[in-house]
Design a protein around this motif. Sequence first.
Motif, PDB file in Angstrom:
ATOM      1  N   ILE B 126      34.452  17.675  32.457  1.00 32.00           N
ATOM      2  CA  ILE B 126      34.331  16.946  33.722  1.00 32.00           C
ATOM      3  C   ILE B 126      34.406  15.436  33.461  1.00 32.00           C
ATOM      4  O   ILE B 126      35.122  14.712  34.155  1.00 32.00           O
ATOM      5  CB  ILE B 126      32.993  17.297  34.420  1.00 32.00           C
ATOM      6  CG1 ILE B 126      32.878  18.795  34.666  1.00 32.00           C
ATOM      7  CG2 ILE B 126      32.820  16.482  35.702  1.00 32.00           C
ATOM      8  CD1 ILE B 126      33.600  19.317  35.865  1.00 32.00           C
ATOM      9  N   MET B 129      37.893  14.517  32.623  1.00 30.56           N
ATOM     10  CA  MET B 129      38.707  14.433  33.836  1.00 30.56           C
ATOM     11  C   MET B 129      38.536  13.070  34.503  1.00 30.56           C
ATOM     12  O   MET B 129      39.511  12.429  34.907  1.00 30.56           O
ATOM     13  CB  MET B 129      38.228  15.550  34.767  1.00 30.56           C
ATOM     14  CG  MET B 129      39.190  15.944  35.818  1.00 30.56           C
ATOM     15  SD  MET B 129      38.573  17.420  36.634  1.00 30.56           S
ATOM     16  CE  MET B 129      39.629  18.631  35.893  1.00 30.56           C
ATOM     17  N   ARG B 130      37.295  12.621  34.590  1.00 31.68           N
ATOM     18  CA  ARG B 130      37.045  11.302  35.188  1.00 31.68           C
ATOM     19  C   ARG B 130      37.671  10.210  34.330  1.00 31.68           C
ATOM     20  O   ARG B 130      38.271   9.265  34.845  1.00 31.68           O
ATOM     21  CB  ARG B 130      35.545  11.055  35.325  1.00 31.68           C
ATOM     22  CG  ARG B 130      34.906  11.930  36.387  1.00 31.68           C
ATOM     23  CD  ARG B 130      33.408  11.864  36.327  1.00 31.68           C
ATOM     24  NE  ARG B 130      32.885  10.558  36.700  1.00 31.68           N
ATOM     25  CZ  ARG B 130      31.699  10.097  36.330  1.00 31.68           C
ATOM     26  NH1 ARG B 130      30.907  10.839  35.571  1.00 31.68           N
ATOM     27  NH2 ARG B 130      31.285   8.923  36.723  1.00 31.68           N
ATOM     28  N   PRO B 136      36.630  14.571  39.969  1.00 36.82           N
ATOM     29  CA  PRO B 136      36.394  16.015  39.843  1.00 36.82           C
ATOM     30  C   PRO B 136      36.075  16.706  41.170  1.00 36.82           C
ATOM     31  O   PRO B 136      36.403  17.882  41.342  1.00 36.82           O
ATOM     32  CB  PRO B 136      35.218  16.137  38.882  1.00 36.82           C
ATOM     33  CG  PRO B 136      34.835  14.789  38.471  1.00 36.82           C
ATOM     34  CD  PRO B 136      35.678  13.783  39.166  1.00 36.82           C
ATOM     35  N   LEU B 140      38.318  19.725  41.878  1.00 40.29           N
ATOM     36  CA  LEU B 140      37.703  21.024  41.638  1.00 40.29           C
ATOM     37  C   LEU B 140      36.994  21.586  42.864  1.00 40.29           C
ATOM     38  O   LEU B 140      37.099  22.773  43.156  1.00 40.29           O
ATOM     39  CB  LEU B 140      36.705  20.927  40.477  1.00 40.29           C
ATOM     40  CG  LEU B 140      37.291  20.510  39.131  1.00 40.29           C
ATOM     41  CD1 LEU B 140      36.184  20.253  38.118  1.00 40.29           C
ATOM     42  CD2 LEU B 140      38.236  21.572  38.599  1.00 40.29           C
TER      43      LEU B 140
END
Lengths: 278, 259
Positions: B126, B129-130, B136, B140
Amino acid sequence: MAETVMSPQMSEFLASGQPMLEFENVSIGFEGHQVLSEVSFSVAHGETRILLGPAGGGKSVLMKLANGLLEPDSGEIRVFGRSLQAMKERDMYEMRAHIGMVFQESALFDSLNVEDNVAYRLEEEHVDPQEIHARVLEALSFVELDKAIDKYPSELSGGMRRRVSIARAIIGRPDLILYDSPTGGLDPITSMTIIELVLKQRDVSRTTCLLITHRLQDAFTLATHRYNMQEHHMEPIPNHGIDPSTRFLVLNEGKVVFDGATLELTHTQDPWLKEYIE
Amino acid sequence: MRFVSPEAYAKTLVASVQEYSLLCAQAIGDVFSRPRYMADIYTQMDSIGVGSLPIVVLTGFFTGCVLALQAAVSLKEFGAVNMTGELVTLSMVKELGPVLTGLMVSGRNASGMASELGSMKVSEQIDAMRALGTDPVRKLVTPRLVATVFMLFFLTIISDACGIAGGAFVSVAMLKLNAGTFFHTGYMSLVHGDVVEGLVKPLFSGFIIATIGCYYGLRTTGGTRGVGQSTTQAVVASSVIIILVDFLVTQLMIGIFGR
Ligand SMILES: Nc1ncnc2c1ncn2[C@@H]1O[C@H](COP(=O)(O)OP(=O)(O)O)[C@@H](O)[C@H]1O
Ligand SMILES: [Mg+2]
């Protein structure tokens, strides 16, 4: 990966000679447990800053703070001259486009294969698919992992994952790279190949970087070696030379206990630091 | 186990509710702004909708069967066996179809979301991803929310249909009732309000499943053990809230339609 297309603000900033990354009296704690207290340091353009310290000393937390993934309780963090505290979420994502990050456990996306993992940032930026593919190949060949392009992270060894993670961090041609323990959990030989990659990245593109390691050996290899671009391998700097842009920061129990150049660290008189370096 | 003071407990509870509300608000806000991750929405629709089809069909069908059997026993005492169709249809459409489908999908997908997002959280995916420039929640949570609400709506309709088919099957094959009567009384008993009630409920349940599953996933800490805990908590919380909200919606619908 030598040429970097730079935004006007970025070249203007670089010309100003300000530090790339700056911490000023930064403190953070979790549930009453203080992790960093009053940490201040700065990383100049082109510098390789090595972050050392015992496990649990807050090194990873510091790195996440630098990328805006965590917020400090107090103090100020400036990246490329701009204060993170003053940024909106949108500006934060813009800033992160200039930063490459290698996570402690690689943090590859399990559901994507190597190509899509490395291409992730470019896909998000809607770069032309052909260019994406070419740049993925370029990044993978930089980390010497061309053959694994169709594999999934679960099929890779620890060292290979770390390489993919490095490829993913450098594909965006960042101005600052954050390496969180790139050799953590690897055997000495694989560790050396990863350090060689870091060194290659440093000497080929002169990118500013912040690197966490718990292996002093890695740190001193970085300080005393250079990448030979003709023969494609690393070699000691002649006459026991030391790379001038490599500097150290040592954290212990959330405080900066050392901030300076390689020789200052090896000739320290501080008893705790002496013992730590032994 | 550590005991906490009621005050500290209340504080964490309020903080959690606040965090959850912010997540919901952000996930909904992201539906209406760019960029949208359409491919992720389709993937989730496939996994939530198509993947849940077998359990929804089976539970719906057998619930209808049981309902017909039970109803016939009680109705026989009043000499009203012919009303079995009405009872099965009304119960399925208004209550059992929506609630059971919600609970089934909750058991299957709230847990799936919590464990998937939880694993991503503890393995720093996560954060990665950032760091790579993706929000996220947008990537997501929103696709899961859209996909669950959309698919649960249709899954509920399928479940209702299967339940009525199950009831008809038992009535005809075991109770020797007339199939025509079964469907006719069933059809005649339904009014507009019943159908609206039955179709509004899955919208709420879908929202609850996706947001609770993602909320517990995203706040996971403490390695693989934490993932296990989040998964369990997500299923328990979403199931309880589904039934609670079902009660509230029923109450509201009675207020609106008078039945
Ligand atoms: N998200 C978090 N929530 C609570 N505690 C955390 C969190 N991240 C780190 N910590 C705590 O901060 C301390 C420093 O962690 P870390 O920065 O990972 O150390 P290291 O120097 O080994 O990288 C540890 O005690 C850890 O438990
Ligand atoms: Mg660490």
